[in-house]
Design a protein around this motif. Sequence first.
Motif, PDB file in Angstrom:
ATOM      1  N   SER A 264      10.277 -12.179   2.476  1.00  0.00           N
ATOM      2  CA  SER A 264       9.239 -11.402   3.160  1.00  0.00           C
ATOM      3  C   SER A 264       8.414 -10.587   2.170  1.00  0.00           C
ATOM      4  CB  SER A 264       9.875 -10.473   4.197  1.00  0.00           C
ATOM      5  OG  SER A 264      10.591 -11.211   5.177  1.00  0.00           O
ATOM      6  N   LEU A 265       9.087 -10.000   1.180  1.00  0.00           N
ATOM      7  CA  LEU A 265       8.360  -9.221   0.172  1.00  0.00           C
ATOM      8  C   LEU A 265       7.461 -10.118  -0.668  1.00  0.00           C
ATOM      9  CD1 LEU A 265      11.139  -6.754  -1.048  1.00  0.00           C
ATOM     10  CD2 LEU A 265       9.147  -6.226   0.356  1.00  0.00           C
ATOM     11  N   GLN A 266       7.920 -11.326  -0.950  1.00  0.00           N
ATOM     12  CA  GLN A 266       7.059 -12.249  -1.694  1.00  0.00           C
ATOM     13  C   GLN A 266       5.808 -12.591  -0.894  1.00  0.00           C
ATOM     14  OE1 GLN A 266       8.879 -15.596  -3.909  1.00  0.00           O
ATOM     15  NE2 GLN A 266      10.838 -14.768  -3.236  1.00  0.00           N
ATOM     16  N   ASP A 267       5.981 -12.821   0.399  1.00  0.00           N
ATOM     17  CA  ASP A 267       4.817 -13.094   1.248  1.00  0.00           C
ATOM     18  C   ASP A 267       3.874 -11.896   1.284  1.00  0.00           C
ATOM     19  OD1 ASP A 267       5.819 -15.586   1.809  1.00  0.00           O
ATOM     20  OD2 ASP A 267       6.773 -14.979   3.698  1.00  0.00           O
ATOM     21  N   ALA A 268       4.450 -10.702   1.366  1.00  0.00           N
ATOM     22  CA  ALA A 268       3.619  -9.499   1.396  1.00  0.00           C
ATOM     23  C   ALA A 268       2.871  -9.319   0.076  1.00  0.00           C
ATOM     24  CB  ALA A 268       4.486  -8.267   1.681  1.00  0.00           C
ATOM     25  N   ARG A 269       3.568  -9.575  -1.046  1.00  0.00           N
ATOM     26  CA  ARG A 269       2.891  -9.460  -2.341  1.00  0.00           C
ATOM     27  C   ARG A 269       1.787 -10.504  -2.483  1.00  0.00           C
ATOM     28  NH1 ARG A 269       8.554  -9.009  -4.518  1.00  0.00           N
ATOM     29  NH2 ARG A 269       8.975  -6.781  -4.794  1.00  0.00           N
ATOM     30  N   LEU A 270       2.065 -11.713  -1.983  1.00  0.00           N
ATOM     31  CA  LEU A 270       1.044 -12.757  -2.046  1.00  0.00           C
ATOM     32  C   LEU A 270      -0.177 -12.377  -1.220  1.00  0.00           C
ATOM     33  CD1 LEU A 270       0.179 -15.583  -2.942  1.00  0.00           C
ATOM     34  CD2 LEU A 270       1.373 -16.498  -0.932  1.00  0.00           C
ATOM     35  N   ASN A 271       0.039 -11.801  -0.040  1.00  0.00           N
ATOM     36  CA  ASN A 271      -1.085 -11.359   0.784  1.00  0.00           C
ATOM     37  C   ASN A 271      -1.884 -10.260   0.092  1.00  0.00           C
ATOM     38  OD1 ASN A 271      -0.386 -13.123   2.833  1.00  0.00           O
ATOM     39  ND2 ASN A 271       0.872 -11.619   3.906  1.00  0.00           N
ATOM     40  N   THR A 272      -1.167  -9.366  -0.598  1.00  0.00           N
ATOM     41  CA  THR A 272      -1.864  -8.301  -1.324  1.00  0.00           C
ATOM     42  C   THR A 272      -2.715  -8.864  -2.448  1.00  0.00           C
ATOM     43  OG1 THR A 272      -0.073  -6.742  -0.817  1.00  0.00           O
ATOM     44  CG2 THR A 272      -1.526  -6.179  -2.639  1.00  0.00           C
ATOM     45  N   VAL A 273      -2.145  -9.827  -3.188  1.00  0.00           N
ATOM     46  CA  VAL A 273      -2.900 -10.449  -4.280  1.00  0.00           C
ATOM     47  C   VAL A 273      -4.125 -11.185  -3.744  1.00  0.00           C
ATOM     48  CG1 VAL A 273      -2.793 -12.224  -6.064  1.00  0.00           C
ATOM     49  CG2 VAL A 273      -0.884 -10.632  -5.788  1.00  0.00           C
ATOM     50  N   TRP A 332      -7.939  -2.518  -0.335  1.00  0.00           N
ATOM     51  CA  TRP A 332      -8.045  -3.941  -0.667  1.00  0.00           C
ATOM     52  C   TRP A 332      -8.045  -4.167  -2.172  1.00  0.00           C
ATOM     53  CZ3 TRP A 332     -11.581  -7.271   2.983  1.00  0.00           C
ATOM     54  CH2 TRP A 332     -11.076  -7.178   4.291  1.00  0.00           C
ATOM     55  N   LEU A 333      -8.242  -3.131  -2.920  1.00  0.00           N
ATOM     56  CA  LEU A 333      -8.298  -3.233  -4.377  1.00  0.00           C
ATOM     57  C   LEU A 333      -7.257  -2.310  -4.995  1.00  0.00           C
ATOM     58  CD1 LEU A 333     -12.161  -3.263  -4.960  1.00  0.00           C
ATOM     59  CD2 LEU A 333     -10.616  -5.201  -4.963  1.00  0.00           C
TER      60      LEU A 333
END
Length: 333
Positions: A264-273, A332-333
Motif C-alpha cells: 500500500s505504501l508503494q502504491d501511495a509513493r507511486l501516486n505521489t511521484v 502536488w509538488l
Amino acid sequence: MRTRLWRDGRLEVEDFPLEEISDHLQDDGALVWLDLCEPDHELLLKLADELTLDPHAVEDAIAAGERPKATRHATHTFVTVYATTSVEVGGGPGLGILASRLQLTRVSAFVLPNGIVTIRSGPRFDMDQVMERWDDNADLLKLGSSALLHGLLDVIVDGHFETIQHMDDVIESLEDGLFDDKSVTREIQQRTYRVRKELVELRRVILPMREVVNAVQRHHADEVAHSGDLDGWYADLYDHVLRASEWTESLRDMVTTVFETNLSLQDARLNTVMKKLTGWAAIIAVPTAVTGWFGQNVAYPGFGQHSGLIASTVVITGLATALYVMFRRRNWL
C-alpha cells in the motif's frame, strides 16, 4: 553418548557403559537416561533389540521430515519434537538475505517405565540445559520417567519462546523500516519474505505440540497410579504450548499486515511521484506553448521587436509561477 542413573531422585551413576542399560532398567528403584546424538542405524537396531523397542518407532527416530507426535507402543511411548534456534541469536556463518535463519533439531524420546532414551539429530540442541532442569527439580525424579520427559519438553518449549521472541523483534524492525524514507524497499520485501518462510517452518513444529503434550498426559495417566503428582506440571507446560501457538499465529498475522502495508505504501509513493511529475509537466508545458505561439511564421503584435520578447517572457514567467503556487498549495509538488 551420555548416561545417567538416579535412585529415589538422587544421582547415583553417570556415564556408565551402554551394555549395562538393560540391567538398570530392570531395577524397579532405578531411573535411567541414555542420550544419543546422530547415532548410526546399526546402533539403533542393537539398542532396539536390547530394550524391545518398536522397529517402526526406531525408523521414525532417524527419518527426516517426521512431524511432532507422541505414539504409544506396547513397551514404551515414542515422542518426537523439534528444538528451534536462530542463527542470529546463537551466532553462525553469514547467510543470504533470503536464507532462513531458523534451525530445527529433531529430538526423539523412547519413554520406558524406568527410563528414557533421547536421540538428537544434531548437536545444536544442548542437553546440558535439560540436565540442569532435572537437577533443579530433583524431587520430581522420584515420579519416574514422565518427570524426565517433562523436563525435556519444558526446555524445548522455552526454546520455542526464545525463537518466537526473536522473530517478533525482527517483525518490529520491519515495521520501523516501513515508514522510514531512507529504507530500501527491496530489502524490506526480501526480509518480509524470509520471515514469512521462517514462520511457516515454525508453525509446523509448534502447533502440533498441543497434541503431543495431550497424548503424553493421557499415556502417563493410564500407566502410573500416582499421575496426579505431575498433573500440575504438565498443565503448566500445556499452557506454555498454547501461548507459543497463539503467539506464532499472531506473528503470522503481523507479517501479513507488514507485507500488505508495504504494498500500500508503494502504491501511495507511486501516486505521489506521478502527481509531482504531472505538476512539473504542466509547468514545463507553459513555456513550450508560449514559445510555440510566438514562433509562428506570421506577423503578430511585437513581431521582430524587443517588446515581443518581453511580452513572451512575462507570459511564461507569470503562468509558470501561478501553476507552481497552485500545485504547491495542493501538495502536488
